[in-house]
Design a protein around this motif. Sequence first.
Motif: not given
Length: 211
Positions: A32-39, A47-53
């Motif tokens: 959820d926090r990752a999606l908030q950051i992406v938003d 930007y081109e964004i990739r999330v590593i969890s």
Amino acid sequence: MLRCSFTSARETGVCEIMPSQLSIVVVEADRDRALQIVDSLRTAGEYEIRVISEPTGLARQIQQHNPDMVLIDIENPSRDMLEELTLASGPKERAVAMFVDRSAAGLSAAAIEAGVSAYVVGGMMPERITPVLEAAIARFRLFQRMRTELAETKRALEDRKVIDRAKGMIMKARGVNEEQAYALLRKAAMDQNRRLAEVAQALVSSAGLLL
């Protein structure tokens, strides 16, 4: 356009914004926090964004994506965790911004010393994204220039030392003065189409083999 997917059991995700202007890897374990950051990033720009969890093999994952920037969000890092995350993020290769909710005394200085471009205490807020990214990139480029200049200065000093040694050897072997020795060395470099320091180093190395 934003595309997001979380595919693994640990919800390791990949989010992409196209077209890309700046590639960013976000290190965030909470979905959820990752999606908030992406938003927040989407609001700030394209930007081109990739999330590593999944932190396992973080250095390998970051190297694989080879982003312009790594953005790390962590609640309350310890010194060991900070050092591990920093090393894995490759601060000498790219800008690294770290957002923390709380920070123990001395961690901010330790982060900067480790190469983190921006260390922000108080969590990530949408209105802070753009200035923090700009500051992180500016600081990274500044230190990159400083490292380049330092390396060039060190190389110039080393070149000067080996050239002086080679001149001394020529002066002794040919019975010429320093100016004549330098002219002979420079002519050899021109004839061989090589750097003066390379020819000097070859001469010094060859003489060393004869000793």
